[in-house]
Every structure is written in structure tokens, then in C-alpha cells.
Motif scaffolding. Sequence first.
Motif, mmCIF file in Angstrom:
data_model
loop_
_atom_site.group_PDB
_atom_site.id
_atom_site.type_symbol
_atom_site.label_atom_id
_atom_site.label_comp_id
_atom_site.label_asym_id
_atom_site.label_seq_id
_atom_site.Cartn_x
_atom_site.Cartn_y
_atom_site.Cartn_z
ATOM 1 N N LYS A 1 10.227 5.847 4.986
ATOM 2 C CA LYS A 1 10.708 6.341 6.267
ATOM 3 C C LYS A 1 11.651 5.633 6.933
ATOM 4 C CE LYS A 1 6.303 8.777 7.352
ATOM 5 N NZ LYS A 1 5.019 8.960 7.888
ATOM 6 N N LYS A 2 12.073 4.425 6.208
ATOM 7 C CA LYS A 2 12.763 3.455 6.542
ATOM 8 C C LYS A 2 12.537 2.965 8.017
ATOM 9 C CE LYS A 2 16.499 5.432 3.182
ATOM 10 N NZ LYS A 2 17.499 5.931 3.139
ATOM 11 N N SER B 1 0.728 -1.248 -0.008
ATOM 12 C CA SER B 1 0.073 -0.022 -0.092
ATOM 13 C C SER B 1 0.874 1.052 -0.030
ATOM 14 C CB SER B 1 -0.853 0.065 1.163
ATOM 15 O OG SER B 1 -0.207 0.167 2.362
ATOM 16 N N GLY B 2 0.256 2.468 0.346
ATOM 17 C CA GLY B 2 1.302 3.558 0.002
ATOM 18 C C GLY B 2 1.619 3.860 -1.274
ATOM 19 N N PHE B 3 2.100 5.332 -1.344
ATOM 20 C CA PHE B 3 2.553 5.937 -2.624
ATOM 21 C C PHE B 3 3.600 5.006 -3.199
ATOM 22 C CE2 PHE B 3 5.420 8.892 -4.779
ATOM 23 C CZ PHE B 3 4.775 9.042 -5.668
ATOM 24 N N LEU B 4 3.368 4.560 -4.450
ATOM 25 C CA LEU B 4 4.064 3.818 -5.142
ATOM 26 C C LEU B 4 4.629 2.382 -4.376
ATOM 27 C CD1 LEU B 4 7.140 6.287 -6.324
ATOM 28 C CD2 LEU B 4 5.357 5.239 -7.619
ATOM 29 N N TYR B 5 3.732 1.849 -3.634
ATOM 30 C CA TYR B 5 3.559 0.686 -2.693
ATOM 31 C C TYR B 5 4.924 0.703 -1.938
ATOM 32 C CZ TYR B 5 0.118 -0.896 -6.149
ATOM 33 O OH TYR B 5 -0.892 -0.893 -6.966
ATOM 34 N N SER B 6 5.031 1.690 -1.273
ATOM 35 C CA SER B 6 6.043 1.709 -0.471
ATOM 36 C C SER B 6 5.704 1.254 0.904
ATOM 37 C CB SER B 6 6.611 3.285 -0.096
ATOM 38 O OG SER B 6 5.618 4.059 0.502
ATOM 39 N N VAL B 7 4.749 0.575 1.222
ATOM 40 C CA VAL B 7 4.310 0.226 2.705
ATOM 41 C C VAL B 7 4.165 -1.262 2.441
ATOM 42 C CG1 VAL B 7 3.133 0.203 4.656
ATOM 43 C CG2 VAL B 7 3.637 2.300 3.607
#
Length: 148
Positions: free
Chosen positions: A70-71, A46-52
Motif C-alpha cells: 500500500k506504499k 509479515s503479510g503476503f510475500l513479507y510485504s509488511v
Amino acid sequence: MKLYKANSTELFDENKNLVGKMFANFISGMNVRLEIGNRIYKLRYSGFLYSVHKFYDEKDNVVLMIDSMKKRILYYDNPYTEIYHFKHGGWFSAKTSLYKFENDELLIQFKQKKSFFNVHYEIEVSDKINNDLLIWAFTYFNINALQG
């Protein structure tokens, strides 16, 4: 420190015992599942560009979340949530380290090793960590990031 080894679909401990496997759709690479022992965790993006990256247990509860923007990694344990953060070794380095958020203690170090015909991964784990899901999720996340 314990030494784990991995390829793109399996994680082995220092005694060469299988710790976990990864299953995915052959065509799209979606519908990823991590198997650890007799438990299976589903991965959803999920999240922007599947970052989560969220890992769900059999009861469809979020157990672990990796936020690559957010690393940080959040492990949802029953009475409290454990927070970790990771740092990359640099632009040309395939090394990533995971630290405990409270005291910056090094817990896991992930390294990519290339030979002429194949790639394998080495994971150095602190003796204080017994969480196979955290180790395998962090390893899968790094392998997935390196493979593009």
C-alpha cells in the motif's frame, strides 16, 4: 534540507556522525536489528510475500510499520499515529520520496549513487523531521528493496 549518507549497514548525518547501524544473521539475512543511539529495534516481516515490515522496541511494542503493497508507513506515537506514504521514481530510477499523508509535504528523498566499485546512498531530509527511526527504517527499506 539535511543530507544523510548511508551504506548497506550504517547511516551517517551531514556531520559524518553515526546515526544508526543494522545487524542481521550472516547466513540468512533474517533477525534484523536496527540500532539508533542506545536503542535497538527488531524487524519482523509479515503479510503476503513479507510485504509488511514491523519494527518493535525493547518492550515488544510495534513502533513503526512499513506496508510496501500500500506504499505507506505508520509511526505509532503515544497519543496518535502518524501516517506517511511513499512514491518511487520509476522503473529505472533508484529514487524514492516520502510524503506526509495529510498535506503531501515532501519529507525524505532517497537516492542511490553508483560509482565504479561501490554503491552509496544519499538521503535528503526535511528540517521538520527529527525522527531518526523513521529516517533509518525508510533508508533500510529502500536499500533492502534495491539489493533484492
